[in-house]
Design a protein around this motif. Structure first.
Motif, short mmCIF file in Angstrom:
data_model
loop_
_atom_site.label_atom_id
_atom_site.label_comp_id
_atom_site.label_asym_id
_atom_site.label_seq_id
_atom_site.Cartn_x
_atom_site.Cartn_y
_atom_site.Cartn_z
N ASP A 3 0.83 -1.21 0.00
CA ASP A 3 0.00 0.00 0.00
C ASP A 3 0.86 1.26 0.00
O ASP A 3 0.63 2.19 -0.78
CB ASP A 3 -0.92 0.03 1.23
N ARG A 4 1.86 1.30 0.89
CA ARG A 4 2.74 2.48 0.96
C ARG A 4 3.50 2.66 -0.36
O ARG A 4 3.64 3.78 -0.85
CB ARG A 4 3.73 2.34 2.12
N ALA A 5 3.98 1.55 -0.92
CA ALA A 5 4.73 1.63 -2.17
C ALA A 5 3.84 2.14 -3.31
O ALA A 5 4.26 3.00 -4.09
CB ALA A 5 5.32 0.26 -2.52
N LEU A 6 2.63 1.62 -3.40
CA LEU A 6 1.72 2.06 -4.45
C LEU A 6 1.39 3.55 -4.30
O LEU A 6 1.37 4.28 -5.28
CB LEU A 6 0.44 1.23 -4.45
N ASN A 7 1.16 3.98 -3.06
CA ASN A 7 0.89 5.41 -2.83
C ASN A 7 2.08 6.26 -3.26
O ASN A 7 1.90 7.31 -3.87
CB ASN A 7 0.56 5.66 -1.36
N GLY A 8 3.29 5.82 -2.95
CA GLY A 8 4.49 6.55 -3.37
C GLY A 8 4.65 6.58 -4.87
O GLY A 8 5.01 7.61 -5.45
N LEU A 9 4.36 5.46 -5.54
CA LEU A 9 4.47 5.40 -7.00
C LEU A 9 3.43 6.28 -7.68
O LEU A 9 3.71 6.87 -8.72
CB LEU A 9 4.35 3.95 -7.47
N VAL A 10 2.25 6.38 -7.08
CA VAL A 10 1.23 7.26 -7.62
C VAL A 10 1.65 8.72 -7.44
O VAL A 10 1.53 9.53 -8.37
CB VAL A 10 -0.14 6.99 -6.95
N LYS A 11 2.20 9.06 -6.27
CA LYS A 11 2.66 10.43 -6.02
C LYS A 11 3.75 10.85 -6.99
O LYS A 11 3.81 12.01 -7.39
CB LYS A 11 3.17 10.58 -4.59
N THR A 12 4.64 9.93 -7.34
CA THR A 12 5.72 10.25 -8.27
C THR A 12 5.28 10.10 -9.72
O THR A 12 6.09 10.27 -10.63
CB THR A 12 6.96 9.37 -8.02
N GLU A 13 4.01 9.74 -9.91
CA GLU A 13 3.40 9.60 -11.24
C GLU A 13 4.03 8.50 -12.08
O GLU A 13 4.01 8.55 -13.31
CB GLU A 13 3.39 10.94 -11.97
N LEU A 14 4.59 7.48 -11.43
CA LEU A 14 5.10 6.32 -12.16
C LEU A 14 4.01 5.30 -12.42
O LEU A 14 4.11 4.50 -13.34
CB LEU A 14 6.25 5.67 -11.39
N VAL A 15 2.98 5.32 -11.58
CA VAL A 15 1.88 4.37 -11.69
C VAL A 15 0.58 5.13 -11.52
O VAL A 15 0.48 6.05 -10.72
CB VAL A 15 1.99 3.27 -10.60
N GLU A 16 -0.40 4.73 -12.31
CA GLU A 16 -1.75 5.27 -12.18
C GLU A 16 -2.65 4.13 -11.73
O GLU A 16 -2.52 3.01 -12.21
CB GLU A 16 -2.22 5.81 -13.53
#
Length: 111
Positions: free
Chosen positions: A58-71
Motif C-alpha cells: 500500500d505504501r509503495a503504491l501510494n508513493g508510486l502514484v505520487k511520483t506519477e510512475l503508476v496510475e
C-alpha cells in the motif's frame, strides 16, 4: 525460474523512491509487459508474490502514484481489484546480451 525484470534507469537509480517502491514497480512493469494490459491484482496478491506485507505494498503504491510512475484505477464495486497502469518511460528499448546485466539507452536489465 528464468527471465528477468527490466527497469528504466531513471527509476532504478532514483533516490526519490524507496527500495520497496522499486520492487513493486518492477513487479507491475513486468506483469504489464507480459500481458500487454494493465495489472489487475489485489494488494494481497502483490504482497504474497513479493513476500512483503500488504501495508508495505500500500505504501509503495501510494508513493508510486505520487511520483506519477503508476496510475491506479480503483475497482468499481466492492470485491473488485484495482488496475495498475505503469506509465511509459522514455528510452525503453534495450538490447540483451547473454546472462549479464546489460545497459543500453535508458534501461537496465537485472538478470
Amino acid at each position: 525460474m528464468g527471465g528477468f525484470i527490466r527497469y528504466p534507469c531513471d527509476v532504478f537509480y532514483s533516490d526519490k523512491i524507496s527500495p520497496t517502491e522499486k520492487l513493486v514497480y518492477g513487479y507491475l512493469i513486468n506483469e504489464q509487459n507480459m500481458t500487454g494490459r494493465p495489472v489487475q491484482k489485489s494488494v494481497r496478491e502483490i504482497a504474497e508474490k513479493l513476500h512483503i506485507s500488504k501495508s508495505a505494498v500500500d505504501r509503495a503504491l501510494n508513493g508510486l502514484v505520487k511520483t506519477e510512475l503508476v496510475e491506479v484505477q480503483s475497482g468499481q464495486m466492492s470485491g473488485h481489484t484495482s488496475k495498475y497502469f505503469v506509465r511509459p518511460q522514455s528510452g525503453t528499448e534495450v538490447s540483451h546480451t547473454g546472462t549479464e546485466a546489460s545497459r543500453t539507452g535508458d534501461s537496465l536489465y537485472i538478470i
